[in-house]
Design a protein around this motif. Structure first.
Motif, PDB file in Angstrom:
ATOM      1  N   LEU A  35       0.823  -1.214   0.000  1.00 11.84           N
ATOM      2  CA  LEU A  35       0.000   0.000   0.000  1.00 11.84           C
ATOM      3  C   LEU A  35       0.857   1.265   0.000  1.00 11.84           C
ATOM      4  O   LEU A  35       0.495   2.269  -0.627  1.00 11.84           O
ATOM      5  CB  LEU A  35      -0.934   0.006   1.209  1.00 11.84           C
ATOM      6  CG  LEU A  35      -2.042  -1.046   1.217  1.00 11.84           C
ATOM      7  CD1 LEU A  35      -2.833  -0.980   2.523  1.00 11.84           C
ATOM      8  CD2 LEU A  35      -2.972  -0.872   0.026  1.00 11.84           C
ATOM      9  N   LEU A  36       1.989   1.213   0.706  1.00 15.76           N
ATOM     10  CA  LEU A  36       2.882   2.376   0.759  1.00 15.76           C
ATOM     11  C   LEU A  36       3.685   2.532  -0.526  1.00 15.76           C
ATOM     12  O   LEU A  36       3.772   3.624  -1.094  1.00 15.76           O
ATOM     13  CB  LEU A  36       3.830   2.240   1.956  1.00 15.76           C
ATOM     14  CG  LEU A  36       3.175   2.198   3.333  1.00 15.76           C
ATOM     15  CD1 LEU A  36       4.221   1.903   4.404  1.00 15.76           C
ATOM     16  CD2 LEU A  36       2.468   3.512   3.628  1.00 15.76           C
ATOM     17  N   ALA A  39       1.787   3.583  -3.601  1.00 19.91           N
ATOM     18  CA  ALA A  39       1.362   4.989  -3.561  1.00 19.91           C
ATOM     19  C   ALA A  39       2.392   5.913  -4.203  1.00 19.91           C
ATOM     20  O   ALA A  39       2.047   7.033  -4.622  1.00 19.91           O
ATOM     21  CB  ALA A  39       1.112   5.422  -2.120  1.00 19.91           C
ATOM     22  N   VAL A  42       1.515   6.568  -7.843  1.00 18.85           N
ATOM     23  CA  VAL A  42       0.185   7.178  -7.881  1.00 18.85           C
ATOM     24  C   VAL A  42       0.249   8.644  -7.458  1.00 18.85           C
ATOM     25  O   VAL A  42      -0.253   9.534  -8.162  1.00 18.85           O
ATOM     26  CB  VAL A  42      -0.801   6.393  -6.992  1.00 18.85           C
ATOM     27  CG1 VAL A  42      -2.142   7.111  -6.922  1.00 18.85           C
ATOM     28  CG2 VAL A  42      -0.984   4.980  -7.514  1.00 18.85           C
ATOM     29  N   VAL A  43       0.866   8.901  -6.317  1.00 15.55           N
ATOM     30  CA  VAL A  43       0.967  10.281  -5.812  1.00 15.55           C
ATOM     31  C   VAL A  43       1.810  11.135  -6.743  1.00 15.55           C
ATOM     32  O   VAL A  43       1.464  12.292  -7.044  1.00 15.55           O
ATOM     33  CB  VAL A  43       1.554  10.283  -4.381  1.00 15.55           C
ATOM     34  CG1 VAL A  43       1.848  11.703  -3.917  1.00 15.55           C
ATOM     35  CG2 VAL A  43       0.593   9.609  -3.410  1.00 15.55           C
ATOM     36  N   ALA A  78      -6.400   8.530  -9.989  1.00 15.87           N
ATOM     37  CA  ALA A  78      -5.443   8.001  -9.019  1.00 15.87           C
ATOM     38  C   ALA A  78      -6.005   6.771  -8.305  1.00 15.87           C
ATOM     39  O   ALA A  78      -5.294   5.789  -8.082  1.00 15.87           O
ATOM     40  CB  ALA A  78      -5.077   9.076  -7.997  1.00 15.87           C
ATOM     41  N   ILE A  79      -7.294   6.810  -7.964  1.00 20.52           N
ATOM     42  CA  ILE A  79      -7.931   5.665  -7.300  1.00 20.52           C
ATOM     43  C   ILE A  79      -7.924   4.444  -8.217  1.00 20.52           C
ATOM     44  O   ILE A  79      -7.599   3.325  -7.802  1.00 20.52           O
ATOM     45  CB  ILE A  79      -9.367   6.021  -6.867  1.00 20.52           C
ATOM     46  CG1 ILE A  79      -9.333   7.079  -5.762  1.00 20.52           C
ATOM     47  CG2 ILE A  79     -10.121   4.782  -6.398  1.00 20.52           C
ATOM     48  CD1 ILE A  79     -10.688   7.676  -5.432  1.00 20.52           C
ATOM     49  N   TYR A  82      -4.307   3.183  -8.621  1.00 22.81           N
ATOM     50  CA  TYR A  82      -3.885   2.519  -7.378  1.00 22.81           C
ATOM     51  C   TYR A  82      -4.464   1.101  -7.300  1.00 22.81           C
ATOM     52  O   TYR A  82      -3.763   0.135  -6.982  1.00 22.81           O
ATOM     53  CB  TYR A  82      -4.342   3.366  -6.195  1.00 22.81           C
ATOM     54  CG  TYR A  82      -3.699   3.042  -4.871  1.00 22.81           C
ATOM     55  CD1 TYR A  82      -2.329   2.893  -4.741  1.00 22.81           C
ATOM     56  CD2 TYR A  82      -4.485   2.921  -3.725  1.00 22.81           C
ATOM     57  CE1 TYR A  82      -1.742   2.626  -3.512  1.00 22.81           C
ATOM     58  CE2 TYR A  82      -3.910   2.653  -2.486  1.00 22.81           C
ATOM     59  CZ  TYR A  82      -2.541   2.503  -2.392  1.00 22.81           C
ATOM     60  OH  TYR A  82      -1.970   2.239  -1.176  1.00 22.81           O
TER      61      TYR A  82
END
Length: 201
Positions: A35-36, A39, A42-43, A78-79, A82
């Motif tokens: 998850l990290l 990201a 994505v970020v 982004a969602i 991800y």
């Protein structure tokens, strides 16, 4: 876990042995690593496409040709992006589990998903370049991340499956062939989402 990232970049063989000896659950692994790490691209893509914009050369007047995405659209993109990355890790874990069915020390699905997530670490890190989304720069970083991922697979899969180097080469090549197909599909969707997202959503 995040502390494995440095080890995979500096001494992957030793790190794979340590990872193999751990009994990490998929839920804990996703929470502490995937998850990290997922990201990161994505970020960075969110920031790059909303504040800088994709660079597609220059116009006839010599001005930079950029395509930007509005923040509201970028949140939705982004969602989706991800979720696709998280799904790709799970898919590759299942692929490795399927490939391992013929070997005596067949790891369970849990271990295969963990292996797939750590295997993708260089690809996650290469997503930093999306902060300044030049097509050639993103392509170069993606190739570098893919090359190191290939190295990680060839270095780690044989010992992970408990097989010799010859069998390991065959298993690694099969895993990478399927992985490249998954990656190409993910990259194609990524370009469509972040490059043309404003008109698609």
């Amino acid at each position: 876990m995040i502390h494995h990232v440095w080890g995979l970049l500096t001494h992957p063989n030793r790190e794979w042995q340590q990872i193999r000896g751990e009994n990490e659950t998929v839920s804990h692994f996703y929470g502490s690593h995937v998850l990290l790490m997922a990201a990161i691209p994505v970020v960075c893509a969110f920031i790059g496409t909303t504040m800088v914009g994709w660079h597609f050369g220059t116009t006839e007047t010599g001005m930079a040709k950029t395509v930007s995405v509005s923040p509201s659209t970028a949140v939705l993109l982004a969602i989706i992006f991800y979720a696709l990355i998280l799904g790709a890790v799970w898919l590759m874990g299942n692929v490795i589990h399927w490939l391992a069915r013929r070997y005596p020390e067949r790891p369970d699905l849990n271990h295969c998903v963990v292996f797939a997530g750590y295997m993708a670490t260089p690809m996650f890190l290469s997503g930093v370049v999306a902060l300044y989304p030049l097509v050639w720069l993103c392509l170069l970083a993606g190739i570098a991340g893919l090359c190191y991922t290939v190295y990680l697979v060839y270095a780690g899969l044989p010992s992970f499956l408990g097989i010799d180097q010859h069998e390991g080469m065959r298993a690694s090549s099969a895993a990478l062939a399927i992985g490249v197909l998954v990656l190409e599909a993910l990259l194609a969707i990524t370009v469509l989402l972040w490059g043309y997202g404003a008109s698609l959503v």
